[in-house]
Enzyme design. Structure first.
Site, PDB file in Angstrom:
ATOM      1  N   GLU A 153       0.813  -1.221   0.000  1.00 13.89           N
ATOM      2  CA  GLU A 153       0.000   0.000   0.000  1.00 13.89           C
ATOM      3  C   GLU A 153       0.846   1.271   0.000  1.00 13.89           C
ATOM      4  O   GLU A 153       0.817   2.055   0.945  1.00 13.89           O
ATOM      5  CB  GLU A 153      -0.967  -0.011   1.185  1.00 13.89           C
ATOM      6  N   GLU A 308      -6.481  -8.042  -0.983  1.00 11.88           N
ATOM      7  CA  GLU A 308      -6.862  -8.179   0.429  1.00 11.88           C
ATOM      8  C   GLU A 308      -8.353  -7.925   0.574  1.00 11.88           C
ATOM      9  O   GLU A 308      -8.914  -7.049  -0.092  1.00 11.88           O
ATOM     10  CB  GLU A 308      -6.147  -7.142   1.305  1.00 11.88           C
ATOM     11  N   TRP A 316     -10.487  -1.645  12.434  1.00 13.06           N
ATOM     12  CA  TRP A 316     -10.133  -0.229  12.414  1.00 13.06           C
ATOM     13  C   TRP A 316     -11.283   0.691  12.021  1.00 13.06           C
ATOM     14  O   TRP A 316     -11.096   1.883  11.886  1.00 13.06           O
ATOM     15  CB  TRP A 316      -8.931   0.015  11.489  1.00 13.06           C
TER      16      TRP A 316
HETATM   17  C1  GAL Z   1      -4.447  -3.094   4.716  1.00 15.67           C
HETATM   18  C2  GAL Z   1      -2.975  -3.450   4.872  1.00 15.67           C
HETATM   19  C3  GAL Z   1      -2.818  -4.745   5.633  1.00 15.67           C
HETATM   20  C4  GAL Z   1      -3.658  -4.726   6.869  1.00 15.67           C
HETATM   21  C5  GAL Z   1      -5.101  -4.475   6.489  1.00 15.67           C
HETATM   22  C6  GAL Z   1      -6.052  -4.475   7.660  1.00 15.67           C
HETATM   23  O1  GAL Z   1      -4.625  -1.765   4.422  1.00 15.67           O
HETATM   24  O2  GAL Z   1      -2.363  -3.577   3.620  1.00 15.67           O
HETATM   25  O3  GAL Z   1      -1.453  -4.947   5.928  1.00 15.67           O
HETATM   26  O4  GAL Z   1      -3.194  -3.742   7.730  1.00 15.67           O
HETATM   27  O5  GAL Z   1      -5.181  -3.228   5.870  1.00 15.67           O
HETATM   28  O6  GAL Z   1      -7.369  -4.242   7.243  1.00 15.67           O
END
Ligand code: GAL
Length: 672
Positions: A153, A308, A316
């Site tokens: 990212e 992902e 979060w």
């Molecule tokens: C993404 C990141 C991952 C992890 C994930 C959690 O933005 O690339 O490493 O932190 O979020 O949702």
């Protein structure tokens, strides 16, 4: 369509961070056993593993990775091999503080976190290159390894003296002389004039923040810095295996880098997708993420990877909800419907501690092997296997294209007009997109530079295209002249590529095509509304923005009903050459916009691929000859049908009535 010569089908898997578990051999054993059981065929390995791969400067330890790559491969699990440049070891930050980023207050950052590097630090470049080459030398030819996952990212800016100097070099190259720069940045106001490039600092709270053109150039420069970093990593990994493709995982709704530009340095686009799927009606969330998928596909105009997603929840958001039953399959197949060649997760196993210990993962702390999440993940794995024929089927070119441009996005964000800082560009694009999406109509995205009038789109929509750059007006003119239909809106074509207002009538260069000229922009308070009387009998509601235009030879389709501009044109349409150009002077509420597009699509004969009307929240998306019928409405839905359908996951034949439970999905092929 194959993504990599080494991989013949959909990828299913995710980020695998075994470096957290090296002292737990039983966990590593369970990992591989469970990957097999959940139909995982690929993992992204080593994304944040630098501290384990090079525990001391120059002393590499690949033994654990060697062992894992072999064990994965013995179980037919492939590897997207990551370069670990997203986070660096403490010894490096300690010995070479220049590898760390400086913030916009021109303060050096300390060690910690991730995504905290300076892209122009020679030491960091050297260390990353050495690490990437070492990884490539060791693994790139391994049959398990199918793809490079560069860093993680990419994001952010660095304000260190070296990056500042690089910014000045970029400006010297772009403008040649300081006079040119002054002209382009319009420094003749507020005594902002520079007499030497050496006086220029990055824009920010410490100094110059009042030059929109400068802020725009900083964003372009940051994009270029990131591209250079990507190119550097590519050169390093390619030295030992030139044909292994490289991707970098992009983010949703990302503002700071121009992804059309950035993708030019990638062989494949991949991205990280984290919608807040909730209880009840998820239609709007589905729309927003469908649009993200379509954009990701559009950057390189080819299938992309879902790199992902979460199998259950994130940790979060303000409120972290579980995916309700059905949603994991539904959301995963949404990606596939829009052109994804993978469903991958963050992450395979929850860590015991640290930053993301409570983020959803396939394997949980309780070590159980029969959880709801594991069953959901297995279902996705099996479904991808059953759909494997789709992996190779070429995607059909959509009939509709939306122009979305980062330069316009930035320029509107920096424009002190209308509602400063709150012009709502992305939201507006989403609303226009939604009108097509809800009717099952596929959309491509292009930016000004990439738009080609000869790509054959029946309809091109340019919501709020504030900045006309790369001569877009000429290509839009040609597009309409040759028979295309163009929709433009308020605030279009007001500034040029240097963010200066065009002098003369706007939308620049297209007033004859549109048959109108823009005059003034009125902004409404949130509770205020105006209306437009459309096609003589329908009242469309308007919020936020009303522009006053003068209609020349355009036909008026709707006029304002309220305020001092009541009776003046709001929606117009002109015939130009063989095509049509429509102009929407105000921001319609979603209902009004939907009505406008229903009529337009009908006029143009752009039809839903599904033969029956669908209730709110039920969306159809076509990929090749498959129709993905998705229920986001939050309630069970029954759709009567007089056709015969083959359902592609379980192979049944369906007739009379299609039943979709809450979060239900049917992947259909028409049999008659
Ligand atoms: C993404 C990141 C991952 C992890 C994930 C959690 O933005 O690339 O490493 O932190 O979020 O949702």
């Amino acid at each position: 369509m194959e993504l990599t010569p080494r991989f013949p089908t959909f990828l299913h898997g995710g980020d695998y961070n075994p470096d957290q578990w090296l002292d737990h051999p039983e966990i590593l054993h369970q990992d591989i056993e469970m990957m097999k059981r959940t139909h995982v065929n690929c993992v992204s390995l080593g994304i944040f593993a630098w501290a384990q791969l090079e525990p001391e400067e120059g002393k590499y330890d690949f033994a654990w990775m060697d062992d894992l790559v072999e064990r994965l491969w013995a179980s037919h699990i492939h590897v997207c091999l990551a370069t670990p440049s997203g986070a660096r070891p403490a010894w490096m930050a300690d010995k070479y503080p220049e590898v760390l980023r400086w913030d916009r207050f021109f303060r050096p950052r300390h060690f910690g976190g991730r995504h905290n590097h300076c892209p122009s630090s020679p030491v960091y470049q050297e260390k990353v290159t050495a690490m990437d080459e070492a990884l490539a030398r060791r693994y790139a030819a391994h049959p398990a390894v199918i793809l490079w996952h560069l860093s993680n990212e990419f994001s952010g800016d660095c304000y260190c003296p070296r990056c500042q100097e690089a910014f000045r070099a970029y400006l010297r190259e772009r403008y040649g002389t300081i006079e040119n720069l002054n002209r382009s940045w319009y420094t003749s106001f507020w005594s902002a004039m520079y007499t030497s490039f050496d006086q220029i600092e990055p824009p920010g709270p410490m100094g110059q923040e009042s030059l929109p053109a400068m802020k725009l150039d900083w964003r372009r420069f940051s994009t270029l810095q990131c591209r250079r970093f990507i190119e550097m990593e590519k050169r390093a990994v390619r030295r030992f295996c030139p044909d292994l493709p490289c991707t970098a995982n992009l983010m949703e709704d990302f503002h700071d880098y121009d992804y059309f530009e950035l993708s030019g340095s990638l062989d494949l686009v991949s991205w990280d997708c984290y919608p807040a799927w909730g209880r009840g009606d998820n239609t709007e969330t589905a729309r927003n993420y469908a649009m993200n998928h379509d954009m990701m596909r559009s950057f390189l105009d080819r299938p992309f990877l879902l790199m992902e997603s979460t199998p259950s929840l994130v940790n979060w958001k303000k409120v972290n909800q579980l995916k309700r039953p059905g949603m994991h399959l539904l959301s995963s197949m949404q990606a596939v419907a829009h052109g994804a060649q993978s469903v991958m997760y963050f992450q395979w196993r929850k860590g015991r501690g640290g930053a993301e210990m409570f983020h959803g993962a396939v394997m949980d702390h309780d070590l159980r092997e029969d959880t709801r999440v594991i069953r959901d993940v297995t279902e996705v794995g099996l479904t991808l296997e059953r759909l494997s024929h789709l992996y190779h089927a070429p995607l059909k070119r959509p009939q509709v294209c939306i122009l979305y441009d980062w330069n316009t996005r930035w320029a509107l964000d920096y424009a002190e007009m209308g509602m400063p800082g709150n012009m709502g560009y992305l939201e507006t694009v989403r609303e226009h997109y939604g009108c097509l999406y809800e009717q099952g109509i596929s959309v491509d995205f292009r930016n000004c530079e990439r738009f080609d009038p000869d790509e054959g789109y029946a309809l091109v929509i340019a919501p709020m295209l504030f900045m006309f750059s790369s001569g877009i007006e000429d290509r839009l003119r040609r597009y309409v002249e040759q028979g295309g239909t163009l929709v433009m809106t308020y605030v279009s074509g007001m500034v040029d590529g240097t963010d200066q207002a065009f002098l003369g009538p706007t939308p620049y260069g297209l007033t004859d095509v549109l048959g109108i000229a823009y005059q003034e922009l009125d902004a409404l308070y949130p509770e205020e509304r105006n209306h437009a009387l459309y096609r003589e009998n329908t009242l469309l509601e308007i919020r936020d923005f009303c522009s006053i235009i003068q209609a020349g030879r355009a036909q008026v389709l709707a006029s304002y009903t309220d305020d001092f501009y009541a009776g003046s044109p709001c929606i117009t349409r002109s015939v130009f050459g063989l095509g049509h150009a429509l102009y929407m002077a105000a921001r319609l509420t979603p209902e009004g916009l939907a009505r406008f597009y229903q009529d337009l699509l009908k006029d143009l004969g752009i039809l839903s691929p599904f033969p029956h009307p669908l209730p709110h929240g039920v969306i159809v998306t076509r990929r090749a000859d498959h129709l993905f019928l998705q229920n986001y409405s939050g309630r069970e839905v029954r759709i009567p049908t007089d056709r015969c359908w083959k359902e592609m996951i379980h192979g049944q034949t369906l007739r009379d009535c299609l039943v979709l439970p809450v979060n239900g999905l049917l992947i259909l092929r028409s049999e008659a």
